[in-house]
Design an enzyme around this catalytic site. Structure first.
Site, mmCIF file in Angstrom:
data_model
loop_
_atom_site.group_PDB
_atom_site.id
_atom_site.type_symbol
_atom_site.label_atom_id
_atom_site.label_comp_id
_atom_site.label_asym_id
_atom_site.label_seq_id
_atom_site.Cartn_x
_atom_site.Cartn_y
_atom_site.Cartn_z
ATOM 1 N N ASN A 1 31.828 2.466 -14.658
ATOM 2 C CA ASN A 1 32.644 1.240 -14.678
ATOM 3 C C ASN A 1 34.110 1.462 -14.298
ATOM 4 O OD1 ASN A 1 32.729 2.625 -17.133
ATOM 5 N ND2 ASN A 1 33.301 0.811 -18.280
ATOM 6 N N GLY B 1 30.262 6.460 -22.261
ATOM 7 C CA GLY B 1 29.076 5.755 -21.777
ATOM 8 C C GLY B 1 28.397 5.021 -22.916
ATOM 9 N N THR C 1 26.115 3.977 -26.122
ATOM 10 C CA THR C 1 26.055 4.572 -27.471
ATOM 11 C C THR C 1 24.827 5.453 -27.677
ATOM 12 O OG1 THR C 1 27.444 2.882 -28.460
ATOM 13 C CG2 THR C 1 25.936 3.990 -29.948
ATOM 14 N N GLY D 1 25.289 8.702 -26.098
ATOM 15 C CA GLY D 1 26.233 9.473 -26.915
ATOM 16 C C GLY D 1 25.546 10.143 -28.098
ATOM 17 N N GLU E 1 33.240 8.369 -26.375
ATOM 18 C CA GLU E 1 33.836 7.032 -26.209
ATOM 19 C C GLU E 1 32.695 6.134 -25.762
ATOM 20 O OE1 GLU E 1 34.934 3.920 -24.829
ATOM 21 O OE2 GLU E 1 36.075 4.894 -23.218
ATOM 22 N N CYS F 1 33.973 -1.204 -21.615
ATOM 23 C CA CYS F 1 33.588 -0.936 -23.005
ATOM 24 C C CYS F 1 34.453 -1.768 -23.951
ATOM 25 C CB CYS F 1 33.703 0.548 -23.314
ATOM 26 S SG CYS F 1 35.236 1.264 -22.761
ATOM 27 N N GLU G 1 41.300 9.230 -26.617
ATOM 28 C CA GLU G 1 41.724 9.660 -25.289
ATOM 29 C C GLU G 1 43.015 8.952 -24.930
ATOM 30 O OE1 GLU G 1 37.893 8.942 -23.129
ATOM 31 O OE2 GLU G 1 38.042 11.109 -22.890
HETATM 32 P P1 NDP Z 1 24.832 6.084 -19.604
HETATM 33 O O1 NDP Z 1 25.501 6.205 -20.919
HETATM 34 O O2 NDP Z 1 23.406 6.441 -19.555
HETATM 35 O O3 NDP Z 1 25.575 6.987 -18.488
HETATM 36 C C1 NDP Z 1 26.895 7.427 -18.552
HETATM 37 C C2 NDP Z 1 26.962 8.842 -17.981
HETATM 38 O O4 NDP Z 1 26.102 9.715 -18.704
HETATM 39 C C3 NDP Z 1 26.504 8.943 -16.539
HETATM 40 O O5 NDP Z 1 27.217 9.960 -15.884
HETATM 41 C C4 NDP Z 1 25.049 9.359 -16.701
HETATM 42 O O6 NDP Z 1 24.521 9.970 -15.561
HETATM 43 C C5 NDP Z 1 25.151 10.310 -17.855
HETATM 44 N N1 NDP Z 1 23.932 10.483 -18.624
HETATM 45 C C6 NDP Z 1 22.858 9.656 -18.709
HETATM 46 N N2 NDP Z 1 21.945 10.161 -19.568
HETATM 47 C C7 NDP Z 1 22.450 11.317 -20.033
HETATM 48 C C8 NDP Z 1 21.989 12.292 -20.962
HETATM 49 N N3 NDP Z 1 20.822 12.161 -21.591
HETATM 50 N N4 NDP Z 1 22.741 13.361 -21.218
HETATM 51 C C9 NDP Z 1 23.932 13.505 -20.615
HETATM 52 N N5 NDP Z 1 24.427 12.623 -19.726
HETATM 53 C C10 NDP Z 1 23.707 11.532 -19.450
HETATM 54 O O7 NDP Z 1 25.036 4.675 -19.042
HETATM 55 P P2 NDP Z 1 24.281 4.017 -17.794
HETATM 56 O O8 NDP Z 1 25.107 4.250 -16.611
HETATM 57 O O9 NDP Z 1 22.871 4.464 -17.694
HETATM 58 O O10 NDP Z 1 24.289 2.518 -18.220
HETATM 59 C C11 NDP Z 1 23.421 2.086 -19.257
HETATM 60 C C12 NDP Z 1 24.075 0.992 -20.033
HETATM 61 O O11 NDP Z 1 25.145 1.538 -20.782
HETATM 62 C C13 NDP Z 1 24.708 -0.073 -19.161
HETATM 63 O O12 NDP Z 1 23.795 -1.057 -18.884
HETATM 64 C C14 NDP Z 1 25.863 -0.552 -19.996
HETATM 65 O O13 NDP Z 1 25.428 -1.597 -20.806
HETATM 66 C C15 NDP Z 1 26.212 0.634 -20.863
HETATM 67 N N6 NDP Z 1 27.402 1.343 -20.441
HETATM 68 C C16 NDP Z 1 28.431 1.405 -21.319
HETATM 69 C C17 NDP Z 1 29.577 2.060 -20.973
HETATM 70 C C18 NDP Z 1 30.731 2.092 -21.902
HETATM 71 O O14 NDP Z 1 31.789 2.618 -21.543
HETATM 72 N N7 NDP Z 1 30.592 1.561 -23.093
HETATM 73 C C19 NDP Z 1 29.764 2.706 -19.673
HETATM 74 C C20 NDP Z 1 28.594 2.628 -18.833
HETATM 75 C C21 NDP Z 1 27.478 1.967 -19.234
HETATM 76 P P3 NDP Z 1 23.725 9.071 -14.461
HETATM 77 O O15 NDP Z 1 24.696 8.127 -13.934
HETATM 78 O O16 NDP Z 1 23.291 10.090 -13.495
HETATM 79 O O17 NDP Z 1 22.611 8.419 -15.209
#
Ligand code: NDP
Length: 505
Positions: free
Chosen positions: A166, A242, A244, A247, A264, A298, A476
């Site tokens: 994002n 990313g 929850t 996380g 975060e 977020c 952060e």
């Molecule tokens: P994720 O939390 O899955 O991804 C964020 C990052 O983590 C990406 O770089 C992703 O890689 C990586 N990742 C994914 N799975 C793992 C894992 N098991 N271990 C370590 N790293 C991992 O978010 P998504 O992009 O899949 O989005 C899913 C939903 O999360 C969205 O629909 C949205 O609602 C929410 N979201 C919330 C955010 C926030 O800041 N609160 C930010 C982004 C998304 P890759 O991209 O290769 O999957």
């Protein structure tokens, strides 16, 4: 010694058909030669290819970071010299500001005005930490006279930094700047949807004088290489932004080797409008609070609580301004709302809205995907306002991560504090009011890491950002972030004339 492919010089052009990872200061292909396609979500067009790393590539990046940390070159730079390199990074980013903004818009679908603000903030993050690190010292402590105690801050080691789609450039800066300021080495993994500006940032770091191996970027699926990074024995710390549940998974996996973890995570932030609020400022701030960055934030203020006494007046203006939002070409300065990152995300947003209707809520405006002229293959969603909502509904409890806000009413302070806190999240909250006593009481009682008072913005370089409850932990963007990349070593010495004999032996 880490060996990477022999491509020491990065391509000069920022806009390319193919990008490579940055490992050990070099442009590096995936060992397997596999590539992944990157799209422009506003047009659906392919914009580039990036390597699809596997575990072998991660090993190489961690080895490079480990070696760079252990050889001590970067961490032993005089702090002023490290600060100068951070300022160099910022200067190069400033020179390439317009190209970086363009790449960010093309890869994320966000509006140019949003990208401009975020790239500028990324630059200022490096400038902020260049200054902050100089004052990040240990302490000399009060101990009995014959003793002497001081502490020093030592970099933790190698950090894995995993970031979402994002805010691709800004999140990279939030993570990279404090980490390298302290002397850590890093392996950064950008989201698969938006890897380009993270790669460009790592190239800029090398160009600015960061020694090879200190900043590495690997691209590939989080499910495999992200997981591997969180479990890797060569990693000392994981910083993640990313979803929850991701996380939680990371925290569980990182616990095996007791890695330091910063998370975060998601939010469902309340935006509370009291009856004495400046109506226009509250409306403008509330529209911005949810629709900025296409709601893919977020800290999006996605639960709007309006005092009963001003509900009609507020809603008339709020709906009017929402309906006037321009959802169009992200490169146009006139656009307020950009594209959704992917088809999956678009479908997810729509499912939430349909689910809200099934739960009895009313969609007052929006509530459907959009077709934008000239962008027929892109992913777009109409700015959406939902009423007749109760705080226990799924739409009021779960993170939609799109341009969708739910509106609820309240009658008194106590009630709204209870409603605002009735969520598993605790990232941010906004309060619109004039009564200073009320503002103080509500700010004190809100369970959120960030409280915005009559203010649409949640963070600047220097303001700590992070969550309570299931929005994560660790801050952060603030001075204290430097502590999350350092260990405190306490050195206690005895300086008395007579040797000590504590057991009287
Ligand atoms: P994720 O939390 O899955 O991804 C964020 C990052 O983590 C990406 O770089 C992703 O890689 C990586 N990742 C994914 N799975 C793992 C894992 N098991 N271990 C370590 N790293 C991992 O978010 P998504 O992009 O899949 O989005 C899913 C939903 O999360 C969205 O629909 C949205 O609602 C929410 N979201 C919330 C955010 C926030 O800041 N609160 C930010 C982004 C998304 P890759 O991209 O290769 O999957």
């Amino acid at each position: 010694m880490v060996k990477t492919t022999e491509q020491p010089i990065f391509a000069k052009e920022l806009k390319r058909e193919t990008y490579q990872m940055v490992i050990n200061g070099k442009s590096t292909q995936a060992k397997s030669g596999e590539m992944a396609t990157v799209y422009n979500p506003a047009t659906g067009e392919v914009i580039a290819e990036v390597p699809k790393a596997n575990l072998e590539d991660v090993d190489l990046a961690v080895e490079a970071a480990r070696e760079a940390f252990d050889n001590g070159k970067w961490k032993r730079y005089p702090v002023g010299k490290r600060a100068r390199v951070l300022n160099n990074i910022a200067s190069i980013m400033r020179e390439r500001f317009h190209q970086l903004v363009e790449m960010e818009v093309m890869n994320s679908g966000k509006t140019i005005s949003a990208a401009q603000g975020q790239v500028m903030q990324a630059i200022e993050d490096f400038e902020f930490y260049a200054g902050a690190i100089v004052g990040h010292c240990g302490t000399v402590n009060n101990v009995p006279g014959q003793f002497f105690n001081y502490t020093q801050k030592e970099p933790i080691g190698v950090a894995a930094q995993i970031i979402p789609w994002n805010y691709p450039m800004m999140m990279a800066a939030w993570k990279v700047a404090p980490a390298i300021a302290t002397g850590c080495s890093i392996v950064l993994k950008p989201a698969s949807f938006t890897p380009i500006t993270a790669i460009l940032l790592a190239e800029i770091c090398t160009e600015a004088g960061v020694p090879e191996g200190v900043v590495n970027v690997v691209t590939g699926p989080g499910a495999t290489i992200g997981t591997y990074l969180t479990e890797h024995k060569g990693i000392d710390k994981v910083a993640f932004t990313g979803e929850t549940n991701t996380g939680k998974d990371i925290m569980a996996k990182a616990s095996e080797t007791l890695k330091r973890v910063t998370l975060e995570l998601g939010g469902k932030s309340p935006n509370i409008v009291f009856p004495d609020a400046d109506l226009e400022a509250a409306v403008n701030g509330s529209v911005f609070g949810i629709f900025y960055n296409t709601g893919q934030s977020c800290e999006a203020r996605s639960r709007l609580f309006i005092h009963e006494d001003m509900y009609d007046e507020f809603m008339e203006s709020f709906l009017d301004k929402t309906r006037k939002l321009v959802v169009d070409d992200p490169m146009s300065e006139k656009s307020h709302v950009g594209a959704i990152i992917s088809k999956q995300q678009l479908d997810k947003i729509h499912r939430y809205v349909e689910g809200a209707k099934e739960e009895g809520a009313t969609v007052v405006t929006g509530g459907h995907p959009l077709k934008v002229e000239g962008f027929a293959e892109g992913y777009w969603y109409a700015p959406t306002v939902i009423t007749n909502v109760t705080n226990d509904m799924k739409i009021a409890q779960e993170e939609v991560f799109g341009p969708v806000v739910v509106v609820m009413t309240f009658t008194d302070e106590k009630e709204v504090i209870q409603l605002a806190n009735d969520t598993k999240y605790g990232l941010a909250a906004a309060i619109w009011a004039k009564d200073q006593g009320l503002i103080k009481r509500v700010s004190d009682r809100i369970q959120a890491g960030v409280v915005m008072v009559n203010c649409p913005f949640s963070a600047f370089p220097g303001t700590p950002f992070g969550g309570y409850k299931q929005s994560g932990f660790g801050r952060e963007l603030g001075i204290e972030t430097l502590d999350l990349y350092t260990e405190t070593k306490s050195v206690l010495s005895y300086a008395g004339r007579k040797p000590l004999n504590p057991l009287n032996l």
